[in-house]
Design a protein around this motif. Sequence first.
Motif, PDB file in Angstrom:
ATOM      1  N   ALA A 570       0.847  -1.189   0.000  1.00 44.20           N
ATOM      2  CA  ALA A 570       0.000   0.000   0.000  1.00 44.20           C
ATOM      3  C   ALA A 570       0.882   1.238   0.000  1.00 44.20           C
ATOM      4  O   ALA A 570       1.754   1.386   0.868  1.00 44.20           O
ATOM      5  N   VAL A 571       0.672   2.102  -0.985  1.00 48.64           N
ATOM      6  CA  VAL A 571       1.378   3.383  -1.064  1.00 48.64           C
ATOM      7  C   VAL A 571       0.406   4.463  -0.612  1.00 48.64           C
ATOM      8  O   VAL A 571      -0.638   4.676  -1.245  1.00 48.64           O
ATOM      9  N   THR A 572       0.731   5.140   0.484  1.00 49.01           N
ATOM     10  CA  THR A 572      -0.128   6.177   1.054  1.00 49.01           C
ATOM     11  C   THR A 572       0.389   7.543   0.635  1.00 49.01           C
ATOM     12  O   THR A 572       1.549   7.883   0.898  1.00 49.01           O
ATOM     13  N   LEU A 573      -0.481   8.331  -0.016  1.00 46.08           N
ATOM     14  CA  LEU A 573      -0.116   9.666  -0.477  1.00 46.08           C
ATOM     15  C   LEU A 573      -1.080  10.685   0.095  1.00 46.08           C
ATOM     16  O   LEU A 573      -2.284  10.396   0.240  1.00 46.08           O
ATOM     17  N   PRO A 574      -0.596  11.879   0.448  1.00 47.39           N
ATOM     18  CA  PRO A 574      -1.520  12.944   0.867  1.00 47.39           C
ATOM     19  C   PRO A 574      -2.425  13.342  -0.294  1.00 47.39           C
ATOM     20  O   PRO A 574      -2.051  13.243  -1.463  1.00 47.39           O
ATOM     21  N   LEU A 575      -3.593  13.825   0.040  1.00 44.40           N
ATOM     22  CA  LEU A 575      -4.503  14.268  -1.016  1.00 44.40           C
ATOM     23  C   LEU A 575      -3.935  15.455  -1.776  1.00 44.40           C
ATOM     24  O   LEU A 575      -4.140  15.578  -2.983  1.00 44.40           O
ATOM     25  N   ASP A 576      -3.221  16.339  -1.079  1.00 44.50           N
ATOM     26  CA  ASP A 576      -2.555  17.473  -1.724  1.00 44.50           C
ATOM     27  C   ASP A 576      -1.050  17.271  -1.568  1.00 44.50           C
ATOM     28  O   ASP A 576      -0.436  17.712  -0.591  1.00 44.50           O
ATOM     29  N   CYS A 577      -0.439  16.577  -2.510  1.00 46.20           N
ATOM     30  CA  CYS A 577       0.990  16.246  -2.397  1.00 46.20           C
ATOM     31  C   CYS A 577       1.868  17.475  -2.536  1.00 46.20           C
ATOM     32  O   CYS A 577       2.972  17.514  -1.983  1.00 46.20           O
ATOM     33  N   SER A 578       1.417  18.486  -3.253  1.00 44.67           N
ATOM     34  CA  SER A 578       2.243  19.686  -3.425  1.00 44.67           C
ATOM     35  C   SER A 578       2.464  20.397  -2.094  1.00 44.67           C
ATOM     36  O   SER A 578       3.587  20.807  -1.769  1.00 44.67           O
ATOM     37  N   ARG A 579       1.429  20.536  -1.303  1.00 42.21           N
ATOM     38  CA  ARG A 579       1.560  21.201   0.002  1.00 42.21           C
ATOM     39  C   ARG A 579       2.374  20.347   0.963  1.00 42.21           C
ATOM     40  O   ARG A 579       3.241  20.857   1.677  1.00 42.21           O
ATOM     41  N   ALA A 580       2.102  19.052   0.975  1.00 42.38           N
ATOM     42  CA  ALA A 580       2.853  18.167   1.872  1.00 42.38           C
ATOM     43  C   ALA A 580       4.332  18.140   1.508  1.00 42.38           C
ATOM     44  O   ALA A 580       5.208  18.125   2.378  1.00 42.38           O
ATOM     45  N   THR A 581       4.641  18.150   0.205  1.00 33.74           N
ATOM     46  CA  THR A 581       6.043  18.143  -0.228  1.00 33.74           C
ATOM     47  C   THR A 581       6.742  19.438   0.163  1.00 33.74           C
ATOM     48  O   THR A 581       7.905  19.428   0.585  1.00 33.74           O
ATOM     49  N   GLN A 582       6.053  20.569   0.044  1.00 34.46           N
ATOM     50  CA  GLN A 582       6.658  21.851   0.419  1.00 34.46           C
ATOM     51  C   GLN A 582       6.976  21.893   1.906  1.00 34.46           C
ATOM     52  O   GLN A 582       8.057  22.325   2.311  1.00 34.46           O
ATOM     53  N   ILE A 583       6.056  21.433   2.739  1.00 38.63           N
ATOM     54  CA  ILE A 583       6.296  21.420   4.190  1.00 38.63           C
ATOM     55  C   ILE A 583       7.445  20.479   4.535  1.00 38.63           C
ATOM     56  O   ILE A 583       8.335  20.806   5.338  1.00 38.63           O
ATOM     57  N   ALA A 584       7.463  19.303   3.906  1.00 36.08           N
ATOM     58  CA  ALA A 584       8.531  18.339   4.193  1.00 36.08           C
ATOM     59  C   ALA A 584       9.880  18.857   3.740  1.00 36.08           C
ATOM     60  O   ALA A 584      10.900  18.648   4.406  1.00 36.08           O
ATOM     61  N   ALA A 585       9.922  19.553   2.593  1.00 37.04           N
ATOM     62  CA  ALA A 585      11.194  20.093   2.106  1.00 37.04           C
ATOM     63  C   ALA A 585      11.732  21.161   3.047  1.00 37.04           C
ATOM     64  O   ALA A 585      12.936  21.217   3.330  1.00 37.04           O
ATOM     65  N   GLN A 586      10.854  22.037   3.566  1.00 34.85           N
ATOM     66  CA  GLN A 586      11.301  23.058   4.512  1.00 34.85           C
ATOM     67  C   GLN A 586      11.840  22.426   5.790  1.00 34.85           C
ATOM     68  O   GLN A 586      12.883  22.834   6.310  1.00 34.85           O
ATOM     69  N   ALA A 587      11.153  21.417   6.296  1.00 37.95           N
ATOM     70  CA  ALA A 587      11.629  20.732   7.503  1.00 37.95           C
ATOM     71  C   ALA A 587      12.950  20.032   7.249  1.00 37.95           C
ATOM     72  O   ALA A 587      13.843  20.011   8.108  1.00 37.95           O
ATOM     73  N   ASN A 588      13.112  19.471   6.040  1.00 37.16           N
ATOM     74  CA  ASN A 588      14.360  18.781   5.719  1.00 37.16           C
ATOM     75  C   ASN A 588      15.527  19.753   5.653  1.00 37.16           C
ATOM     76  O   ASN A 588      16.628  19.476   6.139  1.00 37.16           O
ATOM     77  N   VAL A 589      15.308  20.951   5.066  1.00 36.73           N
ATOM     78  CA  VAL A 589      16.368  21.954   4.993  1.00 36.73           C
ATOM     79  C   VAL A 589      16.763  22.433   6.381  1.00 36.73           C
ATOM     80  O   VAL A 589      17.945  22.591   6.708  1.00 36.73           O
ATOM     81  N   GLN A 590      15.777  22.653   7.259  1.00 35.87           N
ATOM     82  CA  GLN A 590      16.079  23.102   8.621  1.00 35.87           C
ATOM     83  C   GLN A 590      16.841  22.041   9.394  1.00 35.87           C
ATOM     84  O   GLN A 590      17.787  22.343  10.124  1.00 35.87           O
ATOM     85  N   SER A 591      16.464  20.789   9.252  1.00 34.83           N
ATOM     86  CA  SER A 591      17.165  19.715   9.969  1.00 34.83           C
ATOM     87  C   SER A 591      18.585  19.559   9.463  1.00 34.83           C
ATOM     88  O   SER A 591      19.509  19.299  10.231  1.00 34.83           O
ATOM     89  N   ARG A 592      18.806  19.738   8.160  1.00 36.25           N
ATOM     90  CA  ARG A 592      20.168  19.646   7.627  1.00 36.25           C
ATOM     91  C   ARG A 592      21.026  20.806   8.102  1.00 36.25           C
ATOM     92  O   ARG A 592      22.219  20.652   8.362  1.00 36.25           O
ATOM     93  N   ALA A 593      20.430  21.989   8.240  1.00 35.88           N
ATOM     94  CA  ALA A 593      21.198  23.153   8.689  1.00 35.88           C
ATOM     95  C   ALA A 593      21.590  23.041  10.144  1.00 35.88           C
ATOM     96  O   ALA A 593      22.666  23.468  10.552  1.00 35.88           O
ATOM     97  N   SER A 594      20.707  22.469  10.971  1.00 39.44           N
ATOM     98  CA  SER A 594      20.993  22.358  12.406  1.00 39.44           C
ATOM     99  C   SER A 594      21.833  21.163  12.742  1.00 39.44           C
ATOM    100  O   SER A 594      22.440  21.103  13.812  1.00 39.44           O
ATOM    101  N   SER A 595      21.904  20.157  11.868  1.00 43.05           N
ATOM    102  CA  SER A 595      22.669  18.941  12.153  1.00 43.05           C
ATOM    103  C   SER A 595      24.125  19.172  11.792  1.00 43.05           C
ATOM    104  O   SER A 595      24.455  19.718  10.749  1.00 43.05           O
ATOM    105  N   LYS A 596      24.994  18.711  12.676  1.00 40.59           N
ATOM    106  CA  LYS A 596      26.434  18.830  12.452  1.00 40.59           C
ATOM    107  C   LYS A 596      27.089  17.480  12.209  1.00 40.59           C
ATOM    108  O   LYS A 596      28.278  17.413  11.961  1.00 40.59           O
TER     109      LYS A 596
END
Length: 656
Positions: A570-596
Amino acid sequence: MVVLRNDGALASLLDARLAGLVHASVLAEPSVRFRHERFLISRLATGAVMMAALPPYLVWRGVPSGIEAIAIASLFLPVFAAVVLSRTGSLWIAHALSSAGLTGLVVCLAALTGGASSAAAIWLVAVPLEAMVSGSRRATVAASIIAALGAFAVALSGFLPRGSLALDWPNAIAVPVFAVTAIGHVAAQAMEHMRREGEWRSRMRDNEARDRLLLSAIDDLVTWHDANGRVLEASGSAARFVGAEASRLRGHGLLDRVHIGDRPALLQAISDVAAHGVPATVPFRLHLDIARADGTRTIFAEMRAHRIEAGLAGANGSTVVAVTRDVSEHRRHAQELDRARAEAERADEVKTHFLATVSHELRTPLNAIIGFSEVLSGDDAVGLPPERAREYAGIIAHSGRHLLDVVNTLLDISRIRGGHFELQFEPVDVEGLIRSCCDLMRLKADESGITLVAAPVPAGCGLIADSRACRQMLINLISNAVKFTPRGGRVEVMVRRGGAYLDFVVSDDGIGITESDLPRLGDPFFQAGRGYGRAHEGTGLGLSVVRGLAGLHGGAISIESAPGKGTVVAVTLPLDCSRATQIAAQANVQSRASSKSPRGSVSEQAASAGLPPAPIRAMVRGSVAPEPAPAPRRMPVGLFDEPASDTPARPMRRAG
């Protein structure tokens, strides 16, 4: 100023002469060298005075008598002792000769001034005292024996006939003269000894202060222990190292801060060092009184222990000295190196497996293409029936398409991993997507004797996603299901609608996947069906592509399978993948910046280029899913805070 310069030159000349007279064996030991120099100065000064006074005395007295000759010889014995010390370096022998000279002079004076009743015998007490000031035990013992023999000689001198040289001094004069001179001689020796001892104590205090300053300046902790491991003294760096004053580490203070599981090894190491003298290194965990800047209260420490020789134990009687340092950072680097090495070995294994798999997948169709091409282009091609030629051409075309699929899959993996897979989010016709994918795979399913069924799509299944990526995910899942389902089996494709998500479910009743292979599903080039009794073509990249594309949409994957019970993906996708992808990308950038921490794994490298691959939840089909933990109830904390809901948390659904 000229006089001062002359005095300085004279002192330098005397120091240079003394340095030439001191024996070479004591030049490296300042304290012993000082005692030798003091002995040489005093004895050579006595000899110089005697040489200057002897000629006038002989002119005045004439030919010396036997007692006078013995007295003169006794006065020259200190000079001889200085020569012996300069040649041999043996201080106690030189002191013994000097004591013999002084004793001989006292005996001669006693014989001339009344024998046993002479006040000159008082000087015999100064003989062992002078040797004792030298700091040599053997010299003191030898001087005491010589003084005792001198006392017997003084007692026997009373029976000797007194000559004309006898000095008839009354006791009222003789006793004060000899006593005062003896006291003055001993006092001078004692004061000189005290002055030098004071200098040495001051120098030792300076050395101790310098050592304490040095120990407090370093970050390592220095401790002194007895044979049982108790701390007798600790350096001033304890406040920075442990967060406690050095006095709090004495006794069992340091041991109480060691992790309870590491205490036996620490005590055993200190005991072995105290018993055998072999230096030892012991690692242990240490609890801190004050947390470090990063919040840690437990560090990994390493103690290096050495035994202290008996002569260097000091006033506290310590047996072992230990240096403890913080190795937490070193341990972290070692763990990172181990992880990097493991990742490198895993990458090498993946690379080897990939080369073997791709080589096999490329070689098989290439052999077919080359072989049938040679048949069609050979001399016997003219006589081939048209049906056989068409069959050969079809095999060549099928092999070429297989090669193209392999190359396209590798390119897709590369683009997904590199973050260059461009998505075009748009409304997707879910029903049309399911129908077109099933129509595309139906021919292959019919050829394999498998029933491919598309379940009706529920109403209201609107989805905003990349239609091309969704099509590729479904085709890969259906292809895998058809590939691993035996003839007569069934593959079903269905869609389920949730609150804010949509599930694409592909189920089959094929051979299934063993429990040991479930954790590795989705890894690149991993083929779970290699040992299930039949050979299946493929590179093991199909599910990895699905995982990467689902991750780019902010989705997740759920897999249930068991040998002989089929597989449900089963592949589970959000109904609005564009919004979910944007939020996930922002969180990923912040986690990469804070991780050493460095990213060394394959998944972390993929995350560094774009969104991470979709998480996979795999479980054995037919097993009972664990009950989710109840959500904690949050009580209101303010007047405008919403009250906690009494509605129980909705449990997670299990795919299939």
